[in-house]
Scaffold this motif. Structure first.
Motif, short mmCIF file in Angstrom:
data_model
loop_
_atom_site.label_atom_id
_atom_site.label_comp_id
_atom_site.label_asym_id
_atom_site.label_seq_id
_atom_site.Cartn_x
_atom_site.Cartn_y
_atom_site.Cartn_z
N LEU A 59 0.82 -1.20 0.00
CA LEU A 59 0.00 0.00 0.00
C LEU A 59 0.86 1.26 0.00
N ALA A 60 1.96 1.24 0.74
CA ALA A 60 2.85 2.40 0.77
C ALA A 60 3.48 2.64 -0.61
N ILE A 61 3.94 1.59 -1.26
CA ILE A 61 4.54 1.73 -2.59
C ILE A 61 3.48 2.18 -3.60
N GLY A 62 2.30 1.58 -3.55
CA GLY A 62 1.22 1.97 -4.46
C GLY A 62 0.81 3.42 -4.28
N SER A 63 0.67 3.85 -3.03
CA SER A 63 0.30 5.24 -2.76
C SER A 63 1.38 6.20 -3.23
N THR A 64 2.63 5.82 -3.06
CA THR A 64 3.73 6.67 -3.52
C THR A 64 3.71 6.79 -5.04
N LEU A 65 3.48 5.69 -5.74
CA LEU A 65 3.41 5.74 -7.20
C LEU A 65 2.24 6.59 -7.69
N VAL A 66 1.09 6.49 -7.01
CA VAL A 66 -0.06 7.31 -7.39
C VAL A 66 0.25 8.78 -7.15
N ALA A 67 0.84 9.10 -6.00
CA ALA A 67 1.15 10.49 -5.68
C ALA A 67 2.18 11.06 -6.65
N ALA A 68 3.13 10.24 -7.10
CA ALA A 68 4.14 10.71 -8.03
C ALA A 68 3.62 10.77 -9.46
N GLY A 69 2.54 10.09 -9.74
CA GLY A 69 1.97 10.11 -11.09
C GLY A 69 2.57 9.07 -12.01
N LEU A 70 3.21 8.06 -11.47
CA LEU A 70 3.77 6.98 -12.28
C LEU A 70 2.83 5.78 -12.23
N LYS A 71 2.28 5.44 -13.38
CA LYS A 71 1.29 4.35 -13.46
C LYS A 71 0.14 4.59 -12.48
N SER A 72 -0.25 5.85 -12.32
CA SER A 72 -1.25 6.20 -11.32
C SER A 72 -2.61 5.59 -11.60
N ARG A 73 -2.99 5.50 -12.87
CA ARG A 73 -4.30 4.95 -13.19
C ARG A 73 -4.37 3.45 -12.91
N LEU A 74 -3.34 2.74 -13.28
CA LEU A 74 -3.30 1.29 -13.05
C LEU A 74 -3.22 0.99 -11.55
N ILE A 75 -2.35 1.70 -10.85
CA ILE A 75 -2.21 1.47 -9.40
C ILE A 75 -3.50 1.85 -8.68
N ALA A 76 -4.16 2.92 -9.10
CA ALA A 76 -5.43 3.30 -8.47
C ALA A 76 -6.49 2.23 -8.68
N LEU A 77 -6.50 1.61 -9.85
CA LEU A 77 -7.45 0.52 -10.10
C LEU A 77 -7.15 -0.69 -9.22
N VAL A 78 -5.88 -1.03 -9.09
CA VAL A 78 -5.49 -2.16 -8.23
C VAL A 78 -5.85 -1.86 -6.77
N LEU A 79 -5.55 -0.65 -6.31
CA LEU A 79 -5.89 -0.27 -4.93
C LEU A 79 -7.40 -0.28 -4.73
N ALA A 80 -8.17 0.10 -5.73
CA ALA A 80 -9.63 0.08 -5.61
C ALA A 80 -10.14 -1.35 -5.46
N LEU A 81 -9.58 -2.28 -6.22
CA LEU A 81 -10.01 -3.68 -6.11
C LEU A 81 -9.62 -4.27 -4.76
N ILE A 82 -8.44 -3.94 -4.28
CA ILE A 82 -8.02 -4.40 -2.95
C ILE A 82 -8.93 -3.82 -1.88
N ASN A 83 -9.25 -2.53 -2.01
CA ASN A 83 -10.11 -1.87 -1.04
C ASN A 83 -11.51 -2.50 -1.04
N LEU A 84 -12.02 -2.83 -2.22
CA LEU A 84 -13.34 -3.44 -2.31
C LEU A 84 -13.38 -4.78 -1.56
N GLY A 85 -12.37 -5.60 -1.80
CA GLY A 85 -12.32 -6.89 -1.09
C GLY A 85 -12.18 -6.71 0.41
#
Length: 136
Positions: A17-43
């Motif tokens: 989660l820390a790595i994913g949030s950092t990538l989203v905040a930096a704007g690197l693969k933010s759309r893909l990481i946001a989708l993965v985080l959304a699916l994890i959050n849903l579960g």
């Protein structure tokens, strides 16, 4: 042994989660990481706060499943236990945390759909590639 394995799982999830949030905040693969985080959050939300399984109607009245209803992970004083809460209060806590999880899910899905736009480091990120059709 099981407590050690759960510690490893929790640590891996926290690092992910820390790595994913950092990538989203930096704007690197933010759309893909946001989708993965959304699916994890849903579960996670459906697993931790299934408030819809804790209540049903029986003979015209609402009945709470007190045996299977656990209190959500919250900080409590040492002299307060599960028996100090009414089933309605615990149900309301689960319902509130479920709603908060869905709000976070909505924000992540909006980020996955629209991206970070002008502030992203990766400007033209494609979430799903377009596949050319065979013209034959």
């Amino acid at each position: 042994v099981s407590s050690l394995s759960m510690f490893v799982v929790y640590t891996a999830v926290l690092v992910g989660l820390a790595i994913g949030s950092t990538l989203v905040a930096a704007g690197l693969k933010s759309r893909l990481i946001a989708l993965v985080l959304a699916l994890i959050n849903l579960g996670y939300v459906f697993y931790e706060h299934p408030f819809f399984r804790f209540i049903w109607r029986k003979n015209g009245e609402w009945v709470y499943d007190e045996e299977n209803m656990s209190i959500p992970s919250v900080a409590l004083p040492t002299d307060v236990g599960l028996s100090d809460f009414e089933p309605e209060q615990i149900y309301d806590l689960h319902q509130c945390y479920f709603s908060l999880g869905l709000f976070t899910l909505e924000a992540l899905l909006l980020l996955a759909q629209h991206g970070l736009s002008k502030i992203a480091a990766q400007k033209d990120e494609v979430l799903l590639p377009v596949v050319a059709r065979n013209q034959d």
